[in-house]
Design a protein around this motif. Structure first.
Motif, PDB file in Angstrom:
ATOM      1  N   ILE A 238     140.176  87.184 -16.223  1.00  0.00           N
ATOM      2  CA  ILE A 238     140.866  88.496 -15.131  1.00  0.00           C
ATOM      3  C   ILE A 238     141.249  89.673 -16.109  1.00  0.00           C
ATOM      4  O   ILE A 238     141.522  88.959 -17.871  1.00  0.00           O
ATOM      5  N   VAL A 239     140.244  90.815 -16.484  1.00  0.00           N
ATOM      6  CA  VAL A 239     140.725  91.476 -17.535  1.00  0.00           C
ATOM      7  C   VAL A 239     141.197  92.860 -16.755  1.00  0.00           C
ATOM      8  O   VAL A 239     140.447  93.615 -15.672  1.00  0.00           O
ATOM      9  N   ILE A 240     142.850  93.347 -17.102  1.00  0.00           N
ATOM     10  CA  ILE A 240     143.149  93.967 -16.208  1.00  0.00           C
ATOM     11  C   ILE A 240     143.263  95.593 -16.914  1.00  0.00           C
ATOM     12  O   ILE A 240     143.845  95.373 -18.136  1.00  0.00           O
ATOM     13  N   ILE A 241     142.560  96.840 -16.509  1.00  0.00           N
ATOM     14  CA  ILE A 241     142.546  97.559 -17.459  1.00  0.00           C
ATOM     15  C   ILE A 241     143.744  98.778 -16.627  1.00  0.00           C
ATOM     16  O   ILE A 241     143.496  98.956 -15.246  1.00  0.00           O
ATOM     17  N   LYS A 242     144.498  99.679 -17.263  1.00  0.00           N
ATOM     18  CA  LYS A 242     145.723 100.151 -17.510  1.00  0.00           C
ATOM     19  C   LYS A 242     145.696 101.801 -17.094  1.00  0.00           C
ATOM     20  O   LYS A 242     145.044 102.030 -18.135  1.00  0.00           O
ATOM     21  N   HIS A 243     145.656 102.605 -16.315  1.00  0.00           N
ATOM     22  CA  HIS A 243     144.795 104.320 -16.232  1.00  0.00           C
ATOM     23  C   HIS A 243     146.307 104.590 -16.053  1.00  0.00           C
ATOM     24  O   HIS A 243     145.854 105.937 -15.092  1.00  0.00           O
ATOM     25  N   GLY A 244     147.798 104.060 -16.072  1.00  0.00           N
ATOM     26  CA  GLY A 244     148.808 105.600 -16.044  1.00  0.00           C
ATOM     27  C   GLY A 244     149.290 105.556 -14.916  1.00  0.00           C
ATOM     28  O   GLY A 244     148.757 104.648 -13.712  1.00  0.00           O
ATOM     29  N   LYS A 245     148.675 106.829 -15.102  1.00  0.00           N
ATOM     30  CA  LYS A 245     149.444 107.022 -13.381  1.00  0.00           C
ATOM     31  C   LYS A 245     148.286 107.028 -12.769  1.00  0.00           C
ATOM     32  O   LYS A 245     148.938 106.957 -11.013  1.00  0.00           O
ATOM     33  N   GLU A 246     147.082 106.395 -12.998  1.00  0.00           N
ATOM     34  CA  GLU A 246     146.215 106.813 -11.943  1.00  0.00           C
ATOM     35  C   GLU A 246     146.182 104.666 -11.650  1.00  0.00           C
ATOM     36  O   GLU A 246     145.377 104.311 -10.698  1.00  0.00           O
ATOM     37  N   GLY A 247     147.069 103.932 -12.059  1.00  0.00           N
ATOM     38  CA  GLY A 247     147.263 102.976 -11.593  1.00  0.00           C
ATOM     39  C   GLY A 247     145.768 101.632 -12.395  1.00  0.00           C
ATOM     40  O   GLY A 247     145.101 102.671 -13.759  1.00  0.00           O
ATOM     41  N   SER A 248     146.446 100.405 -11.724  1.00  0.00           N
ATOM     42  CA  SER A 248     145.597  99.535 -13.066  1.00  0.00           C
ATOM     43  C   SER A 248     144.280  98.581 -11.895  1.00  0.00           C
ATOM     44  O   SER A 248     144.609  99.034 -10.882  1.00  0.00           O
ATOM     45  N   ILE A 249     143.255  98.273 -12.986  1.00  0.00           N
ATOM     46  CA  ILE A 249     142.077  97.746 -11.313  1.00  0.00           C
ATOM     47  C   ILE A 249     142.300  95.968 -12.902  1.00  0.00           C
ATOM     48  O   ILE A 249     142.140  96.089 -13.754  1.00  0.00           O
ATOM     49  N   ALA A 250     142.578  95.042 -11.833  1.00  0.00           N
ATOM     50  CA  ALA A 250     142.132  93.803 -11.781  1.00  0.00           C
ATOM     51  C   ALA A 250     140.742  93.332 -12.186  1.00  0.00           C
ATOM     52  O   ALA A 250     140.408  93.671 -10.914  1.00  0.00           O
ATOM     53  N   TYR A 251     139.496  93.485 -13.472  1.00  0.00           N
ATOM     54  CA  TYR A 251     138.618  92.439 -12.829  1.00  0.00           C
ATOM     55  C   TYR A 251     138.205  91.315 -12.816  1.00  0.00           C
ATOM     56  O   TYR A 251     139.167  90.626 -13.818  1.00  0.00           O
ATOM     57  N   THR A 252     137.677  90.477 -11.851  1.00  0.00           N
ATOM     58  CA  THR A 252     137.511  89.048 -11.869  1.00  0.00           C
ATOM     59  C   THR A 252     135.787  88.693 -12.572  1.00  0.00           C
ATOM     60  O   THR A 252     134.430  90.062 -11.973  1.00  0.00           O
ATOM     61  N   GLN A 253     135.399  87.949 -12.951  1.00  0.00           N
ATOM     62  CA  GLN A 253     134.421  87.183 -12.842  1.00  0.00           C
ATOM     63  C   GLN A 253     133.494  87.622 -11.714  1.00  0.00           C
ATOM     64  O   GLN A 253     131.849  87.750 -12.428  1.00  0.00           O
ATOM     65  N   ASP A 254     133.542  87.519 -10.771  1.00  0.00           N
ATOM     66  CA  ASP A 254     132.660  87.999  -9.948  1.00  0.00           C
ATOM     67  C   ASP A 254     132.417  89.628  -9.756  1.00  0.00           C
ATOM     68  O   ASP A 254     131.245  89.850  -9.063  1.00  0.00           O
ATOM     69  N   GLY A 255     132.769  89.730 -10.971  1.00  0.00           N
ATOM     70  CA  GLY A 255     132.302  91.873 -10.513  1.00  0.00           C
ATOM     71  C   GLY A 255     133.607  92.829 -10.402  1.00  0.00           C
ATOM     72  O   GLY A 255     133.011  93.886  -9.727  1.00  0.00           O
ATOM     73  N   VAL A 256     134.098  91.765  -9.292  1.00  0.00           N
ATOM     74  CA  VAL A 256     135.056  92.565  -8.574  1.00  0.00           C
ATOM     75  C   VAL A 256     136.486  93.368  -8.709  1.00  0.00           C
ATOM     76  O   VAL A 256     136.806  92.850 -10.108  1.00  0.00           O
ATOM     77  N   GLY A 257     136.284  94.624  -8.323  1.00  0.00           N
ATOM     78  CA  GLY A 257     137.824  95.082  -9.201  1.00  0.00           C
ATOM     79  C   GLY A 257     138.759  95.180  -8.336  1.00  0.00           C
ATOM     80  O   GLY A 257     138.307  95.910  -7.041  1.00  0.00           O
ATOM     81  N   HIS A 258     140.106  94.735  -8.614  1.00  0.00           N
ATOM     82  CA  HIS A 258     141.113  94.791  -7.309  1.00  0.00           C
ATOM     83  C   HIS A 258     142.341  95.614  -8.097  1.00  0.00           C
ATOM     84  O   HIS A 258     142.496  95.748  -9.111  1.00  0.00           O
ATOM     85  N   ARG A 259     141.976  97.024  -6.655  1.00  0.00           N
ATOM     86  CA  ARG A 259     143.433  97.816  -6.717  1.00  0.00           C
ATOM     87  C   ARG A 259     144.939  97.188  -6.075  1.00  0.00           C
ATOM     88  O   ARG A 259     144.447  96.093  -4.972  1.00  0.00           O
ATOM     89  N   ALA A 260     145.476  97.685  -6.321  1.00  0.00           N
ATOM     90  CA  ALA A 260     147.089  97.131  -5.696  1.00  0.00           C
ATOM     91  C   ALA A 260     147.976  98.451  -4.882  1.00  0.00           C
ATOM     92  O   ALA A 260     147.263  99.588  -5.700  1.00  0.00           O
ATOM     93  N   GLN A 261     148.659  98.227  -4.612  1.00  0.00           N
ATOM     94  CA  GLN A 261     149.320  98.921  -3.803  1.00  0.00           C
ATOM     95  C   GLN A 261     150.531  99.693  -5.287  1.00  0.00           C
ATOM     96  O   GLN A 261     150.496  98.444  -6.018  1.00  0.00           O
ATOM     97  N   SER A 262     150.847 100.841  -5.024  1.00  0.00           N
ATOM     98  CA  SER A 262     152.035 101.301  -5.668  1.00  0.00           C
ATOM     99  C   SER A 262     153.270 101.249  -5.293  1.00  0.00           C
ATOM    100  O   SER A 262     153.367 102.083  -4.076  1.00  0.00           O
ATOM    101  N   TYR A 263     154.099 101.888  -5.729  1.00  0.00           N
ATOM    102  CA  TYR A 263     155.979 102.540  -5.930  1.00  0.00           C
ATOM    103  C   TYR A 263     156.384 103.300  -5.913  1.00  0.00           C
ATOM    104  O   TYR A 263     155.738 103.495  -7.550  1.00  0.00           O
ATOM    105  N   PRO A 264     156.939 103.540  -5.792  1.00  0.00           N
ATOM    106  CA  PRO A 264     158.409 105.147  -6.072  1.00  0.00           C
ATOM    107  C   PRO A 264     159.133 104.581  -6.938  1.00  0.00           C
ATOM    108  O   PRO A 264     159.445 103.726  -7.481  1.00  0.00           O
TER     109      PRO A 264
END
Lengths: 336, 336, 336, 336
Positions: A238-264
């Motif tokens: 798993i490789v998580i790359i953080k983009h500050g306010k634009e949120g983070s993306i978790a990459y997995t070996q299957d090539g998928v980029g996972h994003r998630a909800q953020s909160y105030p």
């Protein structure tokens, strides 16, 4: 889908190695430090904060590090123990080293800076022979943090810990946590970050931190996919790359980029956001949750910390995080 | 059978990185250094000696290193150039560093020692950004040597060179060449030797050197097969373990241990034996010879050097080595 | 007239403190060092050379210094002892320091230079508590040399020795011997030279050396009289200012400037001239000779040394100096 | 009787050279520092405190020192300026040095300790060429403090300042202020304390501090008279030896020992007592008061400071000291 398997038979959930220091947080905030008159003392250091977060979530944790033989060092050891973190491998320096300090300056919720004291600090004096193989052997996860790679002998102690973790099958997490002070040159930094990252299962860092590591590689467009792909060629799952306010993306070996909800959040300061995110995310992954749910849990955990005065002391329990998420879902929390 | 394939299209046969120094060899030998009154000056340093050996064999060679901005440094650069070794990446220090010195003491052919001057030496000041990617990109082989890992920034320069060699497909040779001075601790030594060795195709070292690297591993019987097997799990194709008078064994991934004939010599001193062996062996492998023939060629090359006063200046041509072997085969050479 | 009175009751004539090192003198001279192939080893260091000179004149001498725990250090101690110089206060370093080296380059009799090895040298590691009060208490003269002031703890050892010499009434001689290496800045140099010079009875230096010390004072015309006058306000009785080929002038408190005859020499190299001059001059003063006669004896002593290959080993006996003067007076010696 | 004459024509009353740092005083007192949670920030350092004291008394003052290029350094400069202390010779470091810190621990009014941060501090990086001759030339008094002698280049800067003060006729005061940290050895300490003290007009120190300086001298009974007499042989006019609760004695060249009345105080902590005493005493002497009256004024000034939380910020005005003395004389102040 399971991206990483944790060795269930190991009695200890989580051990981290690296920086233990003191945060001295300005009490009079929203002004320059020149005008701050009083400071409150907290345990600090990125891997320490993450470990405290994991302990608050109820996991069995331990720390590998070095403290000064003074009042500050004793305060740190005592605080870890009160949080039920095992300190059998927290070594006391005998050479006259001091405890690292971080004076925080909070000019505004978004304009925060740190004044560091990093000369002759105890945490960078941990030696490879002081690292306990036995402790790592009985732990599901080893977390390393980039700051501990900045100087010898702490640098060698981290590589020693990586060797033991590989040998005994612990899942290795690398929180990049790059801070320019104490490093000699960008080239030196990139060399050791890369040598360490090649051996890790989960990498967490900002886009800027991955750029620093890629200075010798061809990724002119700063593509996250190229970055993640490079590490999948080594050990990463798993490789998580953080983009500050634009949120983070978790990459997995299957090539998928996972994003998630953020909160105030009603932000007091930005310090501690990354550490509480890391703790929340790793906790979720260790519970077998989806990456999306784990990331959301990390985000909510971070929201709680940045709404508070400290980093370490503000780390929430799992119940508090769940509660925060529910309140957000009910629209009860609004951003500052 | 071919164990290693060299990239034939590259114009340069061989580039080495690391120590460049001055040997000051006692002229009055077979006595303690206290009684030695005059010394003769030669270029020295293990990777320098090997490169000079390769150049004498007619290969196209280059060196990556750093020299002092003084008479000794200029002597070294000039000597390399006179041996047709490319020096475009031999950088001149501008910080006031000195040239490393090795005063040799020859009490008897078998009782030799060295008095080293290694404080503030230029060769250990090579920085990673000074290493030429372009040079490594056009070379078939990169040789690294353990001494250059002993201190920063030379240590990082070597890892930088390894990164470039991997990226451009050069065959990487690691001459362990372990010397305790300048290293801080055995643990530090083992950490960096292992990190470097994981990336190498050919490893050459003594049994004692491999033992030093295995201090964290389980090989209580000092088994050569266990040692070699470990490195085949990484990148290694050939692992040569030297057992002094009992000869060397070259292990290959197929599990075979290759031995070769040795030759008699009239020994003046033992210095330089390893360097000339390495040059001879690598030359043979690059010619496509069998490992046995390559090792024999290395042995004969070593015999010539240890029968002479210097290390570097005594490196033979290929013709001289072939001639030595023939004379041995005819029984014309007897041991001292 | 007597300018300085020596305490006649003390059993030891002369003790010096400071640098002990090795000279490696080029055997092939009149060429750049790059082309020099062999070097001959001698004991060196300005105070060592002067002490050897005094011992050759038949005086009872001792040395206060520190040597490396290696073959070079043992060679130095042995050489001093063979010259009947007391070495009870020549301490052996136990920290891994090396012996300072001076490679000499003789391009022509008037174009000589030195390549120094001064990193981590034993002589600068002498500590104040290692200085023997008892030794200084039984000596007529203490000679200090500027190089030993260049670094701690040797710097403090010299001030400690000055304290003992003052306390016990030894005559103190300061051979300025300023060499820029190992000093951090001109300001640092001037500070310690001045603090030491304030306590000395006899000062010897070149015009340039006195200029360096006067950087904070008003002597815009570089007047020797102003310079000498300043030191007479402290402890000085004799101030010798050397003007190279124009000869030296010895100033005394009565305002007189003393000059002396000089002699021709067939110069091989200029190294060692100052040391042999100092030895010859001090010997004469201690014999009760006039300053003029003492200076002439120093000059002739220097002529002998610069006509030879070494500095220390070429130091003449008193008989040899007298003989040289006579031969000059008979016109048998001509300059090269 | 006048013991010291101040150059009345000089426009500036007082300049000090040396340590500028930050005190972080525990807010929760009467407990170990481990249990202290908040700290208040003050300007600190013995010569800084004395200068602030002199400024509060209405004298025209200046400071020679070096501050870090950060928020702490700017806070110090600003605080000095707000106290009307000239900062034209307070230099800003550009090498990344930090501001020295002193965390105070107040377990009880009589059990106080300090946790120092003295690695890589700006105040010890003042160089001799940064000291303003012009500033010293226009000042009646130069005060030096022992801590600034502890390391190069600050050590040389102090000797440079002493040279300028001698040259221009300023009265020189030496506040011994010996603190073992940053010094390498007792011998080193004694050497430089003695070299500096030889040039000073007024010496202030505890019996223990004078003992440290006399380690090479014969004063086995720790006699104050012997101590004072030694310094009268150099430049001293007044030597104050402090005996803690037994009070201080001021020795003068006429052989007289002057004692003065002391006052009760409600002690919060003992820090700052010596600095406020020194300021009060020097102020009195500069007013032409008797030594007895000056010492009493110093004592009362100290009482005010030790009854307060800070050292620098608690420095009283002259009116406050006179008022305190009157209240003591009326019996309105009782000891805690």
């Amino acid at each position: 889908m399971t991206y990483v398997t944790f060795p269930a038979e190991k009695p200890l959930d989580f051990v981290a190695i690296g920086r233990l220091c003191i945060d001295l947080n300005a009490n009079e905030i929203n002004r320059p430090m020149e005008e701050t008159m009083t400071f409150t003392k907290y345990v600090g250091g990125s891997p320490a904060n993450i470990t405290i977060g994991m302990a608050r979530f109820g996991l069995r944790t331990a720390f590998i590090g070095k403290i000064a033989d003074d009042q500050m060092g004793r305060f740190i050891a005592d605080y870890l123990q009160r949080n039920r973190i095992e300190t059998s491998n927290v070594v006391t320096d005998r050479t006259g080293a001091v405890t690292g300090l971080a004076f925080t300056e909070i000019k505004s919720p978004t304009d925060c800076s740190i004044l560091m004291y990093r000369d002759n600090v105890a945490d960078l004096k941990l030696t490879p022979d002081e690292v306990s193989e036995e402790l790592i052997a009985r732990s599901k996860v080893l977390l390393i943090s980039g700051t501990a790679l900045a100087q010898s002998p702490s640098r060698e102690a981290v590589f020693q810990a990586l060797h033991y973790a590989k040998k005994h099958g612990a899942v290795i997490v690398f929180d990049l946590d790059y801070r320019p002070y104490t490093w000699t040159s960008p080239e030196e930094t990139a060399v050791y970050y890369n040598l360490a990252a090649e051996k890790c299962d989960i990498l967490l860092g900002t886009r800027e931190e991955f750029d620093m590591m890629e200075r010798f590689d061809a990724n002119p467009e700063h593509s996250d996919a190229v970055t993640a792909g490079k590490w999948f060629d080594y050990s990463a799952k798993i490789v998580i790359i953080k983009h500050g306010k634009e949120g983070s993306i978790a990459y997995t070996q299957d090539g998928v980029g996972h994003r998630a909800q953020s909160y105030p959040a009603r932000v007091v300061k930005t310090f501690g956001a990354g550490d509480s995110y890391a703790a929340g995310f790793l906790y979720g992954v260790m519970q077998g949750w989806t990456l999306e749910k784990s990331m959301a849990f990390g985000s909510a955990s971070a929201c709680i910390v940045i709404s508070s005065h400290s980093c370490s002391d503000a780390m929430p329990t799992a119940e508090q995080v769940h509660d925060y998420i529910e309140r957000c879902n009910r629209g009860e929390v609004t951003a500052s």
